[in-house]
Design an enzyme around this catalytic site. Structure first.
Site, PDB file in Angstrom:
ATOM      1  N   HIS A  96       0.852  -1.184   0.000  1.00  0.00           N
ATOM      2  CA  HIS A  96       0.000   0.000   0.000  1.00  0.00           C
ATOM      3  C   HIS A  96       0.884   1.229   0.000  1.00  0.00           C
ATOM      4  O   HIS A  96       1.948   1.220   0.618  1.00  0.00           O
ATOM      5  CB  HIS A  96      -0.907   0.000   1.245  1.00  0.00           C
ATOM      6  N   ASP A 120      -7.794  -5.534   0.144  1.00  0.00           N
ATOM      7  CA  ASP A 120      -8.278  -6.453  -0.881  1.00  0.00           C
ATOM      8  C   ASP A 120      -7.910  -7.908  -0.613  1.00  0.00           C
ATOM      9  O   ASP A 120      -8.391  -8.799  -1.307  1.00  0.00           O
ATOM     10  CB  ASP A 120      -7.725  -6.042  -2.257  1.00  0.00           C
TER      11      ASP A 120
HETATM   12  N1  CMC Z   1       4.137  -7.394  -4.260  1.00  0.00           N
HETATM   13  C1  CMC Z   1       5.470  -7.364  -4.352  1.00  0.00           C
HETATM   14  N2  CMC Z   1       6.199  -6.230  -4.185  1.00  0.00           N
HETATM   15  C2  CMC Z   1       5.523  -5.113  -3.919  1.00  0.00           C
HETATM   16  C3  CMC Z   1       4.113  -5.094  -3.798  1.00  0.00           C
HETATM   17  C4  CMC Z   1       3.417  -6.292  -3.982  1.00  0.00           C
HETATM   18  N3  CMC Z   1       2.101  -6.357  -3.882  1.00  0.00           N
HETATM   19  N4  CMC Z   1       3.713  -3.831  -3.535  1.00  0.00           N
HETATM   20  C5  CMC Z   1       4.816  -3.089  -3.490  1.00  0.00           C
HETATM   21  N5  CMC Z   1       5.914  -3.854  -3.721  1.00  0.00           N
HETATM   22  C6  CMC Z   1       7.308  -3.420  -3.746  1.00  0.00           C
HETATM   23  C7  CMC Z   1       7.645  -2.879  -5.132  1.00  0.00           C
HETATM   24  O1  CMC Z   1       8.134  -3.865  -5.990  1.00  0.00           O
HETATM   25  C8  CMC Z   1       8.680  -1.829  -4.793  1.00  0.00           C
HETATM   26  O2  CMC Z   1       9.899  -2.465  -4.523  1.00  0.00           O
HETATM   27  P1  CMC Z   1      11.295  -1.792  -4.960  1.00  0.00           P
HETATM   28  O3  CMC Z   1      11.357  -0.511  -4.170  1.00  0.00           O
HETATM   29  O4  CMC Z   1      12.320  -2.798  -4.570  1.00  0.00           O
HETATM   30  O5  CMC Z   1      11.198  -1.553  -6.434  1.00  0.00           O
HETATM   31  C9  CMC Z   1       8.173  -1.248  -3.449  1.00  0.00           C
HETATM   32  O6  CMC Z   1       7.444  -2.320  -2.857  1.00  0.00           O
HETATM   33  C10 CMC Z   1       7.295  -0.056  -3.628  1.00  0.00           C
HETATM   34  O7  CMC Z   1       6.237  -0.418  -4.529  1.00  0.00           O
HETATM   35  P2  CMC Z   1       5.461   0.591  -5.472  1.00  0.00           P
HETATM   36  O8  CMC Z   1       4.778  -0.179  -6.541  1.00  0.00           O
HETATM   37  O9  CMC Z   1       6.393   1.685  -5.882  1.00  0.00           O
HETATM   38  O10 CMC Z   1       4.422   1.178  -4.435  1.00  0.00           O
HETATM   39  P3  CMC Z   1       3.203   2.093  -4.782  1.00  0.00           P
HETATM   40  O11 CMC Z   1       2.960   2.867  -3.556  1.00  0.00           O
HETATM   41  O12 CMC Z   1       3.425   2.828  -6.061  1.00  0.00           O
HETATM   42  O13 CMC Z   1       2.024   1.049  -5.067  1.00  0.00           O
HETATM   43  C11 CMC Z   1       0.299  -0.477  -4.730  1.00  0.00           C
HETATM   44  C12 CMC Z   1       1.087   0.684  -4.128  1.00  0.00           C
HETATM   45  C13 CMC Z   1      -0.901  -0.785  -3.850  1.00  0.00           C
HETATM   46  C14 CMC Z   1      -0.215  -0.108  -6.126  1.00  0.00           C
HETATM   47  C15 CMC Z   1       1.237  -1.706  -4.800  1.00  0.00           C
HETATM   48  O14 CMC Z   1       1.596  -2.107  -3.497  1.00  0.00           O
HETATM   49  C16 CMC Z   1       0.620  -2.859  -5.581  1.00  0.00           C
HETATM   50  O15 CMC Z   1       0.679  -2.868  -6.801  1.00  0.00           O
HETATM   51  N6  CMC Z   1      -0.010  -3.845  -4.854  1.00  0.00           N
HETATM   52  C17 CMC Z   1      -0.677  -4.952  -5.517  1.00  0.00           C
HETATM   53  C18 CMC Z   1      -2.048  -4.522  -6.010  1.00  0.00           C
HETATM   54  C19 CMC Z   1      -3.005  -4.321  -4.878  1.00  0.00           C
HETATM   55  O16 CMC Z   1      -3.153  -5.157  -4.000  1.00  0.00           O
HETATM   56  N7  CMC Z   1      -3.761  -3.205  -4.945  1.00  0.00           N
HETATM   57  C20 CMC Z   1      -4.750  -2.845  -3.936  1.00  0.00           C
HETATM   58  C21 CMC Z   1      -4.320  -1.640  -3.176  1.00  0.00           C
HETATM   59  S1  CMC Z   1      -5.212  -1.323  -1.675  1.00  0.00           S
HETATM   60  C22 CMC Z   1      -6.830  -0.997  -2.097  1.00  0.00           C
HETATM   61  C23 CMC Z   1      -7.045  -0.113  -3.242  1.00  0.00           C
HETATM   62  O17 CMC Z   1      -6.362   0.884  -3.454  1.00  0.00           O
HETATM   63  O18 CMC Z   1      -8.002  -0.407  -3.984  1.00  0.00           O
END
Ligand code: CMC
Length: 390
Positions: free
Chosen positions: A262, A316
């Protein structure tokens, strides 16, 4: 002057508004709506009371709540012309696309844009909260070739939705659990769909367009669409033994594990904790779910591999298991998220109108200048703006 160092991809950490609607502390795992902890609301409130709180900024008195619930009941039906329009939707279409189209279509019937009139605001709030569940249930029945079921005035909001969806009155425990799920999903500060709603609202368009744009944004797999993907992932994993290799493969290929991570929470999302408890209650009452063991092992393995990065279950992760136990098809999980989040979107719409300035951010231009236009007959091959042959 704007400099490159000020650019924040995804607007991370950039405040885009002053708001008193909800609050998240991502380090401590705290979520409050209008200052009240989500755990208290989940335990003691209902979705409609919580919606009132979010939108009007205070808990309703008994009379105010009765009146609000009464208005919602009265407006649950949808016009036959909207039903007819929905009948033309392809049954293979995703229910989120059907919902976005139907929500926008409400604007054809009710769009007056009297945004300075509190009665218009209230009517729009009531219509959207009342009709969105009816449209979600109607599409579900129509895509199976059935006629939609009319709402039942003797049933509460959540019981009525489950009744319209499954064509039978739900167990009271199932209806209460579902209502808590709606409360948990109702609002969450400036997430992508809420920001989308605020940007749309800032143009002073009608609230149906505001909600339609937010629905479209919620649909994506990085946002609301993740709950559907979680079940697909649990299905793919198939057994507790496969969890470790599955997670290692995703990490090695730099893929995201759905339902984890998140932008704000760096600990387990408090909503995931409550949803997990709700799931356990349902498993006890209605029977076990074989995916639950896989989910528990997944949570353990991800915490082990990625906990140091703050990657823990988000809202989720467990919601899909709860909905599955309520016999809800997985492609309705995100529309149900929308049924709940419409309250948060409307709260932000209303707040935006009190201090509106149109959103018009800027960019850092990275293209070239003073290029020469080459007439098409003089272009003997496709070249890009850097002059490279494509
Ligand atoms: N699995 C593996 N690695 C992850 C995940 C994940 N689910 N989420 C974040 N990371 C890692 C990512 O690879 C990155 O690592 P590094 O710094 O080594 O490159 C680091 O954590 C930061 O990730 P980010 O993608 O830059 O983080 P963000 O704040 O841009 O994205 C997020 C947040 C929710 C989109 C992301 O965590 C994600 O894609 N999660 C999976 C999809 C998901 O479950 N979405 C629902 C979100 S909560 C409810 C909603 O909003 O609807």
């Amino acid at each position: 002057m704007t400099t490159v160092s000020e650019f924040k991809p995804g607007l991370e950490g950039v405040p885009v508004t002053l708001s008193s609607i909800s609050y998240v502390d991502g380090q401590k795992g705290i979520l409050e709506y209008r200052g009240i902890g989500i755990e208290q609301l989940a335990n003691q409130s209902t979705f409609l009371e919580t919606s009132y709180l979010l939108i009007w900024g205070k808990l309703p008195t008994k009379d105010e709540l009765v009146e609000f619930e009464h208005e919602i009941r009265y407006h649950r039906r949808i016009k036959y012309r909207i039903r007819d329009m929905m009948k033309c939707f392809p049954e293979t279409g995703h229910p989120m696309d059907a919902l976005q189209t139907s929500a926008a279509a409400l604007g054809l019937f009710y769009s007056r844009r009297a945004l300075d009139n509190p009665e218009y605001i209230r009517e729009a709030v009531v219509r959207l909260i009342a009709k969105i569940p009816t449209m979600v249930a109607a599409f579900q029945l129509m895509r199976k070739g059935n006629d939609p079921v009319q709402p039942r005035d003797d049933l509460d909001y959540s019981a009525n939705f489950l009744y319209m969806l499954n064509e039978r009155e739900p167990d009271p425990i199932a209806a209460r659990v579902f209502d808590i799920c709606l409360t948990l999903h109702a609002e969450h500060t400036i997430n992508a769909s809420t920001f989308s709603a605020m940007v749309t609202a800032s143009t002073l368009t009608d609230p149906y367009a505001v909600v339609a744009s937010a629905v479209g944004t919620l649909a994506g797999p990085l946002h609301g669409g993740a709950n559907e993907e979680v079940l697909t992932m649990l299905e793919e994993i198939g057994s507790v033994e496969n969890v470790g290799p599955y997670v290692d493969h995703l990490i090695a290929t730099k893929s995201k594990i759905m339902g984890f991570g998140h932008r704000v929470y760096k600990v387990k999302d408090p909503r995931a904790t409550i949803l997990q408890e709700l799931g356990e209650q349902l498993f006890e009452k209605f029977g076990h779910d074989e995916y639950y063991e896989i989910a528990l092992e997944l949570e353990r393995v991800v915490a082990d591999r990625l906990g140091q990065k703050g990657i823990y279950p988000n809202v989720d992760f467990y919601s899909g298991l709860v909905y599955r136990k309520l016999n809800i098809p997985s492609d309705l999980f995100t529309p149900i998220f929308a049924i709940a989040r419409v309250s948060g979107w409307l709260a932000h719409w209303k707040e935006q109108l009190t201090k509106n300035r149109i959103f018009r951010p800027t960019q850092i231009y990275t293209g070239s200048h003073n290029e020469t236009y080459i007439p098409i007959h003089e272009r003997n091959c496709a070249i890009n703006l850097e002059g490279e042959t494509l």
